[in-house]
Design an enzyme around this catalytic site. Structure first.
Site, mmCIF file in Angstrom:
data_model
loop_
_atom_site.group_PDB
_atom_site.id
_atom_site.type_symbol
_atom_site.label_atom_id
_atom_site.label_comp_id
_atom_site.label_asym_id
_atom_site.label_seq_id
_atom_site.Cartn_x
_atom_site.Cartn_y
_atom_site.Cartn_z
ATOM 1 N N LYS A 87 0.849 -1.187 0.000
ATOM 2 C CA LYS A 87 0.000 0.000 0.000
ATOM 3 C C LYS A 87 0.886 1.238 0.000
ATOM 4 O O LYS A 87 1.759 1.413 0.861
ATOM 5 C CB LYS A 87 -0.873 -0.037 1.253
ATOM 6 C CG LYS A 87 -2.174 0.681 1.139
ATOM 7 C CD LYS A 87 -3.012 0.347 2.361
ATOM 8 C CE LYS A 87 -4.293 1.117 2.383
ATOM 9 N NZ LYS A 87 -4.947 0.985 3.696
HETATM 10 C C1 E4P Z 1 -8.246 2.094 3.705
HETATM 11 O O1 E4P Z 1 -7.487 1.278 3.275
HETATM 12 C C2 E4P Z 1 -8.124 2.754 5.009
HETATM 13 O O2 E4P Z 1 -7.457 1.884 5.882
HETATM 14 C C3 E4P Z 1 -9.445 3.060 5.664
HETATM 15 O O3 E4P Z 1 -10.538 2.625 4.904
HETATM 16 C C4 E4P Z 1 -9.558 4.412 6.248
HETATM 17 O O4 E4P Z 1 -10.815 4.522 6.857
HETATM 18 P P1 E4P Z 1 -11.179 5.612 7.972
HETATM 19 O O5 E4P Z 1 -11.487 6.890 7.277
HETATM 20 O O6 E4P Z 1 -12.380 5.022 8.657
HETATM 21 O O7 E4P Z 1 -9.970 5.717 8.862
#
Ligand code: E4P
Length: 219
Positions: A87
């Protein structure tokens, strides 16, 4: 549509897996920190433990923000398990790193996507997934679902293979709308997936069936 769970909590990952509908997992540095996982060795061991539970992809995020650092960390992460997707944040060096990993056959998930232009850039660089954060856009009074529709449209126009991974999903209607709009994957907390089970007419209908059965059986 694929379901990923957005957590680093092993119990939640097991519970979603046991339900039989889980395809993969996404994590981020905040989610790892929430579980108290710190230090390179512990973080790597935790990713390995997650990979043992699930059948499909596990996104593991780099901490570096420079090209060389992202490439070094990403290669280490990719070596942990075939299921790992590296990522990478949507920044200038991130785009370069995505291009590098694409040329090496290493899968990437470009994270922190908040505009269709960023999603277009990530697809051109060869990202396997893009993660538009819909809940965080809703939080600042932009419609996150509009962004999903725009990205799906653009990718269809040009036949990009990059998968749209709807992220920052806060509730069950987000998930259903993403399915309607054609997002390839949704990543969300466990409660959003189990929320799909709920309907009051299912509960009252089942109660009636069981009551009728018991009445007939007692005659
Ligand atoms: C995506 O990969 C992120 O980890 C995640 O969806 C972020 O979500 P949040 O806005 O609830 O922290």
């Amino acid at each position: 549509m694929k379901f990923f769970i957005d957590t680093a909590n092993l119990d939640e990952i097991r519970e979603a897996h046991d339900l039989g509908v889980l395809d993969g997992v996404t994590t981020n540095p905040s989610l790892m920190a929430k579980e108290g996982i710190t230090g390179e060795a512990n973080i790597k061991a935790h990713y390995k433990a997650i990979c043992k539970i699930v059948n499909d992809k596990v996104s593991a995020e780099v901490i570096a923000t420079d090209y060389e650092g992202m490439v070094r960390e990403g290669k280490e992460l990719a070596k942990l398990d075939d299921k790992i997707v590296v990522k990478i944040p949507m920044i200038r060096d991130g785009v370069k790193a995505i291009r590098y990993f694409h040329s090496e056959g290493i899968r990437t998930n470009c994270t922190l996507i908040f505009s269709s232009g960023q999603a277009l850039l990530a697809a051109k660089a060869g990202a396997s997934y893009v993660s538009p954060f819909i809940g965080r856009l809703d939080d600042i009074a932009f419609d996150g679902l509009d962004l999903i529709a725009q990205i799906v449209h653009i990718y269809q126009n040009f036949g990009y293979e990059t998968e749209v991974l709807a992220a920052s999903v806060r509730h069950t209607m987000h998930l259903i709308k993403c399915a309607e709009l054609g997002a390839d994957v949704v990543t969300c907390p466990l409660k959003v997936i189990t929320g799909l089970l709920k309907h009051p007419l299912t509960d009252s209908g089942l109660a009636q069936f069981l009551a009728d059965h018991a009445k007939a059986a007692s005659k």
